[in-house]
Design a protein around this motif. Sequence first.
Motif, short mmCIF file in Angstrom:
data_model
loop_
_atom_site.label_atom_id
_atom_site.label_comp_id
_atom_site.label_asym_id
_atom_site.label_seq_id
_atom_site.Cartn_x
_atom_site.Cartn_y
_atom_site.Cartn_z
N SER A 25 0.35 -1.27 -0.19
CA SER A 25 0.00 0.09 0.04
C SER A 25 0.59 1.19 -0.12
CB SER A 25 -1.39 0.56 0.92
OG SER A 25 -0.15 0.14 2.49
N GLU A 26 2.30 1.04 0.22
CA GLU A 26 2.93 2.20 0.16
C GLU A 26 3.42 2.85 -1.42
OE1 GLU A 26 6.33 2.18 3.01
OE2 GLU A 26 5.57 1.91 4.71
N PHE A 27 2.94 1.60 -1.90
CA PHE A 27 3.82 2.01 -3.58
C PHE A 27 2.77 1.73 -3.71
CE2 PHE A 27 6.94 0.05 -0.60
CZ PHE A 27 8.04 0.45 -0.59
N PRO A 28 1.75 2.96 -4.51
CA PRO A 28 0.77 3.33 -5.18
C PRO A 28 0.91 2.20 -7.01
CG PRO A 28 1.17 4.85 -4.54
CD PRO A 28 1.53 4.64 -3.93
N GLN A 29 1.78 3.22 -7.36
CA GLN A 29 1.75 2.38 -8.72
C GLN A 29 1.98 1.08 -9.01
OE1 GLN A 29 2.21 4.27 -11.45
NE2 GLN A 29 1.51 6.26 -10.09
N LEU A 30 3.15 0.36 -8.12
CA LEU A 30 3.45 -1.15 -8.09
C LEU A 30 2.65 -1.57 -8.04
CD1 LEU A 30 5.60 -3.42 -8.71
CD2 LEU A 30 5.80 -2.86 -5.82
N ALA A 31 1.93 -1.21 -7.03
CA ALA A 31 0.46 -2.52 -6.40
C ALA A 31 -0.87 -2.18 -8.05
CB ALA A 31 -0.27 -1.60 -5.18
N MET A 32 -0.42 -0.82 -8.79
CA MET A 32 -1.10 -1.29 -9.69
C MET A 32 -1.17 -1.99 -10.87
SD MET A 32 -2.07 2.85 -10.61
CE MET A 32 -2.34 2.34 -12.24
N ARG A 33 -0.27 -2.67 -10.96
CA ARG A 33 0.82 -3.20 -11.79
C ARG A 33 0.66 -4.90 -11.27
NH1 ARG A 33 2.12 2.05 -13.01
NH2 ARG A 33 2.20 2.64 -14.52
N LEU A 99 8.37 3.59 -12.78
CA LEU A 99 6.85 3.59 -12.48
C LEU A 99 6.52 5.07 -12.29
CD1 LEU A 99 5.58 0.25 -10.33
CD2 LEU A 99 6.96 0.52 -13.06
N SER A 100 6.93 5.34 -11.80
CA SER A 100 6.39 6.86 -11.44
C SER A 100 6.40 7.98 -12.75
CB SER A 100 6.65 7.91 -10.08
OG SER A 100 5.72 6.79 -9.46
N ARG A 101 7.89 7.45 -13.07
CA ARG A 101 8.52 8.48 -14.56
C ARG A 101 8.57 7.90 -15.79
NH1 ARG A 101 13.26 11.10 -13.20
NH2 ARG A 101 13.09 11.94 -15.51
N VAL A 102 8.06 6.35 -15.98
CA VAL A 102 7.93 5.56 -17.66
C VAL A 102 6.59 4.81 -17.03
CG1 VAL A 102 10.43 5.72 -18.00
CG2 VAL A 102 9.60 4.38 -16.78
N GLY A 103 5.84 4.89 -16.67
CA GLY A 103 5.06 3.69 -16.61
C GLY A 103 4.10 4.15 -17.38
N THR A 104 4.09 4.45 -17.90
CA THR A 104 2.91 4.72 -19.32
C THR A 104 3.48 3.71 -20.61
OG1 THR A 104 3.43 7.04 -20.52
CG2 THR A 104 1.67 6.74 -18.62
N LEU A 105 4.52 3.42 -20.26
CA LEU A 105 5.03 3.15 -22.16
C LEU A 105 5.18 1.88 -22.26
CD1 LEU A 105 8.00 5.18 -21.41
CD2 LEU A 105 6.74 6.16 -22.60
N SER A 106 4.93 1.65 -23.44
CA SER A 106 4.49 0.36 -23.15
C SER A 106 5.88 -0.90 -23.37
CB SER A 106 4.91 -0.02 -24.95
OG SER A 106 4.67 -1.18 -25.84
N GLY A 107 5.11 -1.77 -22.92
CA GLY A 107 6.42 -3.16 -22.19
C GLY A 107 6.51 -2.54 -20.59
#
Length: 293
Positions: A25-33, A99-107
Amino acid sequence: MLHYDMSQSLPSEEEFYSRIERGLSEFPQLAMRVPTGYPRDGNARLSPDASLHFEDYRTVRFGHNLTLPLALFLIGSEEARPEAQKVARHTIGRIEEFLSRVGTLSGVTQVIEPLWRSRFRENDAADPSFWSVIALADRTLRLCREGAEIHRFESPTGTGNKTADVHYSLNGEEVFLDVEVWNAARGETIQQAREFSIRRAEQKASNKFSSLPAHATGVVSEFCFPALDSFDLIASSQREFLEPFPIHSVPRCRGENFLFVGVADWNGQLHEVRVVDATTEPLPLLPEARRRR
């Protein structure tokens, strides 16, 4: 060495899952994936028994070996050692920043999948997949700071179905980059250690970059943990070991070395893991033996 730190007994199944969830829960970007239901259900469900049993083998070959569930468990556990929590939080924080910096990129999800696809069996105790993801995150963040344009991850290189970890452009150069982790960098001389590293990079380049587009360059980033028997040698010759090198066996390819460095207090208690490259001021390295104290 990081480990499950229970004061009296092993956690119950509910404690096992709830602590991992609290850490995640401390890492929302990782939790999304992570896959739906992780860690309790779904195709990446964790087995408490298998995960805890793996602790008997995890550091048999390499004391630095770490897994995502262990790191999250430590972060989410009130009973874990503060130093272990700090190392785990700092390490997973690198993935979150990535993930916060490049999380929208393909792959991007593909390159972090080993975090939850890793198996927990005795024969997998030397699996470097966790540190491979950390290395990839660190290398990508360095590229971002240098002003690189990251195009995508898991990008086809033109050699069969091979892919490169990162495809980017910087200073007019288009680059396909692949990351490799060397769990026990060694050599009787610093020249021999470099030669071993170069051969590993050559093998990776031959496998991945033999048919690159004519306008592109291939780069192999070798991230190394010094073996204990070569620790003093590499620690005393960091700059020489880390010097980038050409890969003559494959056209338009080069290699670069990095070191994972344990940052500890005066009595050897590990607090952080950093990455050192050829441009970094030399840091005192922490040998594997002291990690095990």
